[in-house]
Motif scaffolding. Sequence first.
Motif, PDB file in Angstrom:
ATOM      1  N   CYS A   1     -44.015 -23.811 -27.108  1.00 17.66           N
ATOM      2  CA  CYS A   1     -43.692 -22.501 -26.539  1.00 17.66           C
ATOM      3  C   CYS A   1     -44.820 -22.039 -25.630  1.00 17.66           C
ATOM      4  O   CYS A   1     -45.993 -22.232 -25.960  1.00 17.66           O
ATOM      5  CB  CYS A   1     -43.488 -21.527 -27.698  1.00 17.66           C
ATOM      6  SG  CYS A   1     -43.274 -19.827 -27.155  1.00 17.66           S
TER       7      CYS A   1
ATOM      8  N   CYS B   1     -48.596 -16.150 -29.468  1.00 16.05           N
ATOM      9  CA  CYS B   1     -48.562 -15.217 -30.599  1.00 16.05           C
ATOM     10  C   CYS B   1     -49.586 -15.651 -31.648  1.00 16.05           C
ATOM     11  O   CYS B   1     -49.601 -16.816 -32.059  1.00 16.05           O
ATOM     12  CB  CYS B   1     -47.168 -15.162 -31.218  1.00 16.05           C
ATOM     13  SG  CYS B   1     -45.915 -14.644 -30.045  1.00 16.05           S
TER      14      CYS B   1
ATOM     15  N   LEU C   1     -45.013 -21.811 -35.154  1.00 18.51           N
ATOM     16  CA  LEU C   1     -45.113 -23.256 -34.919  1.00 18.51           C
ATOM     17  C   LEU C   1     -46.435 -23.823 -35.434  1.00 18.51           C
ATOM     18  O   LEU C   1     -46.550 -25.021 -35.641  1.00 18.51           O
ATOM     19  CB  LEU C   1     -44.991 -23.562 -33.416  1.00 18.51           C
ATOM     20  CG  LEU C   1     -43.729 -23.061 -32.722  1.00 18.51           C
ATOM     21  CD1 LEU C   1     -43.726 -23.467 -31.259  1.00 18.51           C
ATOM     22  CD2 LEU C   1     -42.495 -23.611 -33.422  1.00 18.51           C
TER      23      LEU C   1
ATOM     24  N   ASP D   1     -39.272 -21.128 -27.753  1.00 11.16           N
ATOM     25  CA  ASP D   1     -38.597 -19.915 -27.302  1.00 11.16           C
ATOM     26  C   ASP D   1     -37.731 -20.348 -26.127  1.00 11.16           C
ATOM     27  O   ASP D   1     -38.225 -20.558 -25.016  1.00 11.16           O
ATOM     28  CB  ASP D   1     -39.622 -18.854 -26.869  1.00 11.16           C
ATOM     29  CG  ASP D   1     -38.941 -17.536 -26.539  1.00 11.16           C
ATOM     30  OD1 ASP D   1     -37.955 -17.557 -25.777  1.00 11.16           O
ATOM     31  OD2 ASP D   1     -39.377 -16.496 -27.049  1.00 11.16           O
TER      32      ASP D   1
ATOM     33  N   LYS E   1     -38.745 -13.822 -27.196  1.00 13.52           N
ATOM     34  CA  LYS E   1     -39.633 -12.689 -26.891  1.00 13.52           C
ATOM     35  C   LYS E   1     -39.782 -12.548 -25.384  1.00 13.52           C
ATOM     36  O   LYS E   1     -40.729 -11.935 -24.903  1.00 13.52           O
ATOM     37  CB  LYS E   1     -41.003 -12.903 -27.530  1.00 13.52           C
ATOM     38  CG  LYS E   1     -41.005 -12.824 -29.036  1.00 13.52           C
ATOM     39  CD  LYS E   1     -42.418 -12.718 -29.580  1.00 13.52           C
ATOM     40  CE  LYS E   1     -42.425 -12.763 -31.084  1.00 13.52           C
ATOM     41  NZ  LYS E   1     -42.367 -14.135 -31.597  1.00 13.52           N
TER      42      LYS E   1
ATOM     43  N   TYR F   1     -49.761 -15.164 -34.672  1.00 18.10           N
ATOM     44  CA  TYR F   1     -49.210 -15.542 -35.980  1.00 18.10           C
ATOM     45  C   TYR F   1     -48.220 -16.682 -35.825  1.00 18.10           C
ATOM     46  O   TYR F   1     -47.396 -16.918 -36.698  1.00 18.10           O
ATOM     47  CB  TYR F   1     -48.480 -14.339 -36.609  1.00 18.10           C
ATOM     48  CG  TYR F   1     -47.462 -13.750 -35.664  1.00 18.10           C
ATOM     49  CD1 TYR F   1     -46.245 -14.366 -35.453  1.00 18.10           C
ATOM     50  CD2 TYR F   1     -47.749 -12.606 -34.933  1.00 18.10           C
ATOM     51  CE1 TYR F   1     -45.321 -13.862 -34.551  1.00 18.10           C
ATOM     52  CE2 TYR F   1     -46.835 -12.085 -34.031  1.00 18.10           C
ATOM     53  CZ  TYR F   1     -45.627 -12.725 -33.840  1.00 18.10           C
ATOM     54  OH  TYR F   1     -44.722 -12.236 -32.938  1.00 18.10           O
TER      55      TYR F   1
HETATM   56  S1  SF4 Z   1     -42.737 -16.731 -29.151  1.00 13.47           S
HETATM   57 FE1  SF4 Z   1     -42.503 -17.702 -31.182  1.00 13.47          FE
HETATM   58  S2  SF4 Z   1     -42.908 -19.885 -30.851  1.00 13.47           S
HETATM   59 FE2  SF4 Z   1     -43.695 -18.764 -29.055  1.00 13.47          FE
HETATM   60  S3  SF4 Z   1     -45.868 -18.410 -29.471  1.00 13.47           S
HETATM   61 FE3  SF4 Z   1     -44.714 -16.598 -30.189  1.00 13.47          FE
HETATM   62  S4  SF4 Z   1     -44.275 -17.019 -32.364  1.00 13.47           S
HETATM   63 FE4  SF4 Z   1     -44.879 -18.966 -31.424  1.00 13.47          FE
END
Ligand code: SF4
Length: 352
Positions: free
Chosen positions: A105, A109, A114, A156, A187, A111
């Motif tokens: 992705c 994020c 993945l 994502d 997101k 947290y």
């Molecule tokens: S959008 Fe989801 S998969 Fe992408 S960095 Fe954020 S938590 Fe991770």
Amino acid sequence: MVISSTKSQTTHVKTKLWLPQQVLVTPAAEAEDWGQQIIARVKTFGIPVKKLKQNRISGLRGKNERETYAIAKNTLAIVNAPPSQLKLTPIPPSADWQFHLAQGCPAHCQYCYLAGSLSGVPVVKAYGNLPQILTNLKNYERDERDTTYEVSCYTDPLGVEHLTGSLAECIRYFGTRDNAYLRWVSKFDRVDELLDLPHNGHTRCRVSVNADPVSHSMEGGTATVTQRLQALRKLALNGYPIGIVLAPIMAIADWQQHYSRLFTEIADILNIECDLTFELITHRFTPKSKEVLQIWYPKSKLDLEEHNRSQKRNKFGGVKYVYHRDTMDKLKEFISEQIDSYFPQATILYWT
Ligand code: SF4
């Protein structure tokens, strides 16, 4: 990573678009029509595509883990999904099955789900053999009942859509099925190319949102919560079933006040008739995800203290750390009340 800005046609706010610094393609993916389609899209953004001599991705390691993270998150690799991904696995409670159009992705994020679940460097891989992946899904459909498929477990899908077109292709495919339904969550907010697709009501589009202190400081590279909700509104107005994934719910300082503000905003933007669901996921971490996240985001303020949590074991003996029961109960009661009061017509699919 280069984040460039474009103007959304209807909201007139800047949206983020991931443009990787390098794009690699393997010989196997290059031989696929869908791989060629991705290459053509990438080139429209002025990004050169480097052809690899072998089907393995290598050379993305830096001098240390931080540098490796930066290189990998700046790279899109067009590859074929390995045969193992054609053997689908269940994904309760979200859907019957998960499948993947990409892995990795572009967002940051702190947290990230993945972390610790995918092996290797966090490069974004887009699959060139999408038609094969979609054809394989028929093997999991049942005539007598609906079958649901989640496509957001390893990526994502909207965050890479401008470079792949693969989410739109999935939506078109599910629009032709009698008993199969697609689910995706994002997101990001660049949905204009999805609005007029023949979805036939077979795709539920969701956005993941959070209270401002979480979304503002822990979700790098994503669209704002307001932009995500505006995108969701557009999708609903074009007949898609929609959903809110509230995740990861965190017991941060003054959490009642922050989540209450979030629900006010959701209600303001989704003040339309729509088929709406909620999925409610509290924050949790594993020893492995903690280790990886602390390397990726060493300055993060994310609470990863084991003594603040209860241990939960899965059937294979793996440990995850979740909020204590009393905190869980308070969060659940408060958020359920917010939903009941603002969205009495909505369905809460699960709390975890
Ligand atoms: S959008 Fe989801 S998969 Fe992408 S960095 Fe954020 S938590 Fe991770």
